[in-house]
Design an enzyme around this catalytic site. Sequence first.
Site, PDB file in Angstrom:
ATOM      1  N   GLU A  62       0.889  -1.175   0.000  1.00 24.41           N
ATOM      2  CA  GLU A  62       0.000   0.000   0.000  1.00 24.41           C
ATOM      3  C   GLU A  62       0.919   1.215   0.000  1.00 24.41           C
ATOM      4  O   GLU A  62       1.523   1.538   1.018  1.00 24.41           O
ATOM      5  CB  GLU A  62      -0.883  -0.007   1.259  1.00 24.41           C
ATOM      6  CG  GLU A  62      -1.836  -1.186   1.354  1.00 24.41           C
ATOM      7  CD  GLU A  62      -3.014  -1.074   0.385  1.00 24.41           C
ATOM      8  OE1 GLU A  62      -3.222  -0.007  -0.214  1.00 24.41           O
ATOM      9  OE2 GLU A  62      -3.721  -2.088   0.240  1.00 24.41           O
ATOM     10  N   CYS A  84      -2.655   9.034   2.532  1.00 24.30           N
ATOM     11  CA  CYS A  84      -2.283   8.601   1.182  1.00 24.30           C
ATOM     12  C   CYS A  84      -3.419   8.865   0.207  1.00 24.30           C
ATOM     13  O   CYS A  84      -3.196   9.001  -0.985  1.00 24.30           O
ATOM     14  CB  CYS A  84      -1.932   7.116   1.198  1.00 24.30           C
ATOM     15  SG  CYS A  84      -3.238   6.143   1.952  1.00 24.30           S
TER      16      CYS A  84
HETATM   17  P1  NAD Z   1       8.041   5.388   4.756  1.00 28.42           P
HETATM   18  O1  NAD Z   1       8.067   4.624   3.487  1.00 28.42           O
HETATM   19  O2  NAD Z   1       9.134   6.349   5.027  1.00 28.42           O
HETATM   20  O3  NAD Z   1       8.027   4.392   5.997  1.00 28.42           O
HETATM   21  C1  NAD Z   1       7.107   3.343   6.090  1.00 28.42           C
HETATM   22  C2  NAD Z   1       7.657   2.255   6.990  1.00 28.42           C
HETATM   23  O4  NAD Z   1       8.834   1.707   6.391  1.00 28.42           O
HETATM   24  C3  NAD Z   1       8.075   2.732   8.378  1.00 28.42           C
HETATM   25  O5  NAD Z   1       7.784   1.713   9.306  1.00 28.42           O
HETATM   26  C4  NAD Z   1       9.581   2.915   8.247  1.00 28.42           C
HETATM   27  O6  NAD Z   1      10.250   2.762   9.466  1.00 28.42           O
HETATM   28  C5  NAD Z   1       9.933   1.790   7.297  1.00 28.42           C
HETATM   29  N1  NAD Z   1      11.145   2.030   6.498  1.00 28.42           N
HETATM   30  C6  NAD Z   1      11.606   3.219   6.040  1.00 28.42           C
HETATM   31  N2  NAD Z   1      12.709   3.031   5.308  1.00 28.42           N
HETATM   32  C7  NAD Z   1      12.968   1.697   5.310  1.00 28.42           C
HETATM   33  C8  NAD Z   1      13.974   0.889   4.707  1.00 28.42           C
HETATM   34  N3  NAD Z   1      14.946   1.405   3.971  1.00 28.42           N
HETATM   35  N4  NAD Z   1      13.915  -0.443   4.899  1.00 28.42           N
HETATM   36  C9  NAD Z   1      12.918  -0.977   5.626  1.00 28.42           C
HETATM   37  N5  NAD Z   1      11.945  -0.269   6.212  1.00 28.42           N
HETATM   38  C10 NAD Z   1      11.951   1.065   6.054  1.00 28.42           C
HETATM   39  O7  NAD Z   1       6.608   6.088   4.812  1.00 28.42           O
HETATM   40  P2  NAD Z   1       6.049   7.058   5.928  1.00 28.42           P
HETATM   41  O8  NAD Z   1       6.707   8.390   5.769  1.00 28.42           O
HETATM   42  O9  NAD Z   1       6.073   6.401   7.256  1.00 28.42           O
HETATM   43  O10 NAD Z   1       4.509   7.163   5.499  1.00 28.42           O
HETATM   44  C11 NAD Z   1       4.040   8.043   4.538  1.00 28.42           C
HETATM   45  C12 NAD Z   1       3.868   7.319   3.219  1.00 28.42           C
HETATM   46  O11 NAD Z   1       2.991   6.215   3.393  1.00 28.42           O
HETATM   47  C13 NAD Z   1       3.215   8.182   2.177  1.00 28.42           C
HETATM   48  O12 NAD Z   1       3.862   7.968   0.957  1.00 28.42           O
HETATM   49  C14 NAD Z   1       1.786   7.650   2.129  1.00 28.42           C
HETATM   50  O13 NAD Z   1       1.128   7.865   0.911  1.00 28.42           O
HETATM   51  C15 NAD Z   1       1.999   6.214   2.388  1.00 28.42           C
HETATM   52  N6  NAD Z   1       0.767   5.592   2.868  1.00 28.42           N
HETATM   53  C16 NAD Z   1       0.098   4.741   2.039  1.00 28.42           C
HETATM   54  C17 NAD Z   1      -1.087   4.174   2.464  1.00 28.42           C
HETATM   55  C18 NAD Z   1      -1.847   3.242   1.577  1.00 28.42           C
HETATM   56  O14 NAD Z   1      -2.731   2.556   2.097  1.00 28.42           O
HETATM   57  N7  NAD Z   1      -1.575   3.177   0.289  1.00 28.42           N
HETATM   58  C19 NAD Z   1      -1.570   4.447   3.746  1.00 28.42           C
HETATM   59  C20 NAD Z   1      -0.857   5.311   4.562  1.00 28.42           C
HETATM   60  C21 NAD Z   1       0.327   5.866   4.113  1.00 28.42           C
END
Ligand code: NAD
Length: 478
Positions: A257, A291
């Site tokens: 997602e 999102c």
């Molecule tokens: P992010 O991708 O920075 O982080 C998401 C998760 O991944 C966190 O738990 C983070 O600790 C982990 N993470 C980050 N870098 C990593 C790596 N290199 N390796 C492994 N894990 C890693 O996203 P965010 O800033 O926490 O959230 C915002 C984003 O999430 C936005 O792009 C938003 O659109 C998206 N989002 C999507 C949905 C959906 O249902 N499509 C819902 C909510 C948020």
Amino acid sequence: MSLPTELLERPHLYIKGAWVPAASGRPGIDVDDPSTGTRLGGVADAGPADAIRAVDAAADALPAWSATSPRERAEILRECFAVMMRNRDTLAGLMRAENGKTLADALGEVDYAAEFFRWFSEEAVRIGGDLRLAPSGANRILVQQQPVGVSLLITPWNFPAAMATRKLAPALAAGCTTVLKPSELTPLTAYLVAELMTEAGVPPGVVNVITSTENPVVVAGMLHDPRVRKLSFTGSTAVGRLLLAQAADQIVSCSMELGGNAPFIVLPDADVEQAVDGLMVAKMRNGGQACTAANRVYAHAAVRDRVVAELSRRMGELVVGTTCAPVITAAARDRIVSLVGGAVRGGASVVTGGRSADRPGWYVEPTVVDATPPGSEMMRTEIFGPVAAVAAFTDVDEVVAAANATPYGLAAYVYTGDLRAGLALADRIEAGMVAVNRGLVSDPAAPFGGVKQSGLGREGGRHGIEEFLETKYVAVAW
Ligand code: NAD
């Protein structure tokens, strides 16, 4: 609301139903309150060995949990719903503190999050199968669904409870055991959710929670452990892409997602008041940090002035610090303000707001930008804050092309007085979810997910549990 220290200071990881110190030996991770910009609490900082310990716990718990009856799993999940609702105020208070969201948004999220438990308690007893005679008549084709196995659940900071339960509930309903790794920006909610699930009767090891500052290494380690059979990730497209590549090594099943860039289209025959009501929800739910947030507002030239005037009036009425929440970090605030600056340099005009708020905490003024250039950064990336970017269009083909001119395809919104026109437009928009005359798409009973670079798979609805099931076919003669 004052929160007890034990909910704010979590120096240990939650593994096998117990609090265990991180073997990494590192000091904990600070968690800040975005509304003040000061430290709120802290959590443990897991290293790779801790992550494998969590996988050990999930793998040990798998045989017993996957062998429970669907009814037993359903009853436990239904109890998770009840326990979460009994703790509604505490959970909302905790989310408000670590995420910054308004109390109304926090309470709404608890209701939404708990509903995944209730919905999937009902789905747990409806896992399907199939039995048919082979075309040759020689045997029967028996098809069953089995839990995929140990599942790694990775969640973002914007909906700390709902993004966790949207994965935990279907995983447990299917018979899987889990390791949950929440965002280090909002980890406190995940630990409380795990505690509440234990109180509701989830056995030790079925839900394990770890937090880390070393995410790339910790997550890669788990994805290379052959016992991990599923990755369910919610977060940015950039990180999702990275994890898909890592998951390829062990051919781990992936549900993704990812990010969005939702168009919000107002056709000339729309009721402008109603359209702006919907737009305020689509734009400002969670302070714009969703999102599914309306990222690009396309208003037909015939109604554009009225849309901008009404939207600006409504945004101008929001009060920074009460009805307008802070954004998640100082960096996010600065990025959003610089997106506005970039749009203005490209020819857009700021109708209201446009700056960071002069007060403690990480606030951006509720902002409306008009005549936003199509190529501006603001129209191409997720704004993720209280800023609405408006552009005008003159015909439907033009707005379809503009709406689809993005690598994302999560949500889209259409307002019109002609339902037939709205549904015809919904057909042409490349998105996993389209709202017609509505500002909210999220519903535990509906399939949530995106196309293109917004993701793979669906959560919620009857589809959500499928992501945690594997199909097994048995050729049988009798
Ligand atoms: P992010 O991708 O920075 O982080 C998401 C998760 O991944 C966190 O738990 C983070 O600790 C982990 N993470 C980050 N870098 C990593 C790596 N290199 N390796 C492994 N894990 C890693 O996203 P965010 O800033 O926490 O959230 C915002 C984003 O999430 C936005 O792009 C938003 O659109 C998206 N989002 C999507 C949905 C959906 O249902 N499509 C819902 C909510 C948020």
